[in-house]
Design a protein around this motif. Structure first.
Motif, short mmCIF file in Angstrom:
data_model
loop_
_atom_site.label_atom_id
_atom_site.label_comp_id
_atom_site.label_asym_id
_atom_site.label_seq_id
_atom_site.Cartn_x
_atom_site.Cartn_y
_atom_site.Cartn_z
N LEU A 279 37.79 40.39 49.46
CA LEU A 279 38.54 41.57 49.31
C LEU A 279 39.37 41.28 47.72
CD1 LEU A 279 38.39 43.73 51.66
CD2 LEU A 279 37.24 44.27 49.56
N LEU A 280 40.41 39.90 47.71
CA LEU A 280 41.23 40.01 47.02
C LEU A 280 40.83 39.87 46.34
CD1 LEU A 280 44.16 38.53 49.33
CD2 LEU A 280 44.29 41.01 47.75
N PRO A 281 40.11 38.53 46.07
CA PRO A 281 39.08 38.29 44.80
C PRO A 281 38.70 39.21 43.88
CG PRO A 281 38.40 36.84 46.32
CD PRO A 281 39.58 37.49 47.07
N LEU A 282 37.57 40.25 44.92
CA LEU A 282 36.77 40.66 44.32
C LEU A 282 37.73 41.83 43.68
CD1 LEU A 282 34.08 41.62 47.31
CD2 LEU A 282 33.71 40.94 44.35
N ALA A 283 39.01 42.29 44.54
CA ALA A 283 39.55 43.63 43.65
C ALA A 283 40.39 43.23 42.64
CB ALA A 283 41.00 43.91 44.93
N TRP A 284 40.77 41.56 42.06
CA TRP A 284 41.10 41.19 41.22
C TRP A 284 40.44 40.95 39.85
CZ3 TRP A 284 40.13 36.96 38.09
CH2 TRP A 284 40.91 36.62 36.73
N LEU A 285 39.17 41.21 39.73
CA LEU A 285 37.59 40.63 39.14
C LEU A 285 37.86 42.16 38.80
CD1 LEU A 285 35.61 38.04 40.53
CD2 LEU A 285 36.84 38.40 38.76
N SER A 286 37.89 42.98 40.07
CA SER A 286 37.69 44.65 39.56
C SER A 286 38.65 45.35 38.75
CB SER A 286 37.33 45.08 40.96
OG SER A 286 37.15 46.76 40.61
N TRP A 287 39.63 44.83 38.70
CA TRP A 287 40.86 44.97 38.19
C TRP A 287 40.72 44.80 36.77
CZ3 TRP A 287 44.56 48.49 36.94
CH2 TRP A 287 45.90 47.86 36.21
N THR A 288 40.58 43.31 36.52
CA THR A 288 40.97 42.41 35.36
C THR A 288 39.74 42.95 34.26
OG1 THR A 288 41.69 41.02 36.56
CG2 THR A 288 40.80 40.14 34.02
#
Length: 210
Positions: A170-179
Motif C-alpha cells: 500500500l505504501l508505494p501505491l499511495a505514494w504513486l497515487s499522491w504523486t
C-alpha cells in the motif's frame, strides 16, 4: 443550509441509535454469529464481520458527528486504555466476567485511540516528505487486502502477516497515487477549466485576398 443542518443532525442520531442497538446487544449476537456465520463471498466477509468491523466504523463516525462534545484528548485515550486493560484482566486473567465483554470497551477504545494518534502532527511530521498518503492508503487498502485473502488465505496467512504484506504494497501505491494523481489534481482545483484547454491548438487559417 437549514435543511443540510437538519439532515446532518438526524443522520448523527440515527448512527448513534444503530451503534447503541448493536453495541448494547453485543453479548446476544456475538456468540451466535461467530459460530454460525453467513458468508458474503464476493467480499470475503460474513454477517459477524459486518457487525464486528461495522461497530468500529460507527464509532469513528460518531466521533466526527459529535466532535464538539467528544474532544480528542490524551487523558481520555489513557482512561479508555485503562478501562480496556481492566476489562481484559477481569475476563481473561481472573475470569470474573465473560471474555466477550472486552468487546464493549474495545469497540470504543480502539477507534478513539487510532483517531487521536492520527490527529497528532508531531507523530506523523516525518511522513510529510513523502506527501499525503492518507487517501491512497484508505482507498487502496480494501482491494489490496481482498487480493491477498483471495490468493494467500488458504495458505495460512495470519492477520499480522497480511497486515505487514498489505502495508508493504500500500505504501508505494499511495505514494504513486499522491504523486501522479492527487497532487496534480489538487493544483487544478483553483483553475478555471474551459473546453479549449482539452482541445489541440488549431492553426489560424488566413483567407487569401483577391
Amino acid at each position: 443550509m437549514i435543511l443540510m443542518a437538519l439532515f446532518r443532525k438526524y443522520i448523527a442520531y440515527a448512527v448513534l441509535a444503530i451503534f447503541l442497538a448493536a453495541w448494547g446487544s453485543y453479548l446476544l449476537w456475538h456468540e451466535y454469529l461467530l459460530n454460525n456465520p453467513s458468508p458474503l463471498r464476493f467480499i470475503h466477509l460474513n454477517t459477524f464481520d459486518i457487525l464486528n468491523f461495522g461497530l468500529y466504523f460507527l464509532v469513528g463516525s460518531l466521533l466526527y458527528f459529535f466532535r464538539k462534545h467528544l474532544p480528542l484528548k490524551g487523558s481520555i485515550a489513557l482512561l479508555l486504555f485503562g478501562a480496556f486493560m481492566i476489562s481484559y484482566g477481569l475476563s481473561s486473567g481472573l475470569g470474573w466476567v465473560p471474555l466477550m465483554a472486552i468487546g464493549w470497551v474495545r469497540y470504543i477504545f480502539l477507534p478513539y485511540l487510532i483517531i487521536y494518534l492520527g490527529m497528532q502532527p508531531s507523530i506523523w511530521k516525518s511522513f510529510d516528505k513523502l506527501g499525503d498518503l492518507s487517501y491512497g492508503l484508505y482507498i487502496y487498502a480494501f482491494p489490496v487486502q481482498q487480493v491477498l485473502i483471495t490468493f494467500f488465505l488458504a495458505k495460512g496467512l495470519s492477520v499480522m502477516s497480511m497486515f505487514g504484506l498489505a502495508l508493504a504494497l500500500l505504501l508505494p501505491l499511495a505514494w504513486l497515487s499522491w504523486t501522479f494523481i492527487e497532487k496534480p489534481s489538487l493544483k487544478l482545483k483553483n483553475k478555471k477549466l474551459s473546453l479549449s484547454m482539452f482541445l489541440p491548438a488549431s492553426k489560424s487559417i488566413r483567407t487569401p485576398l483577391h
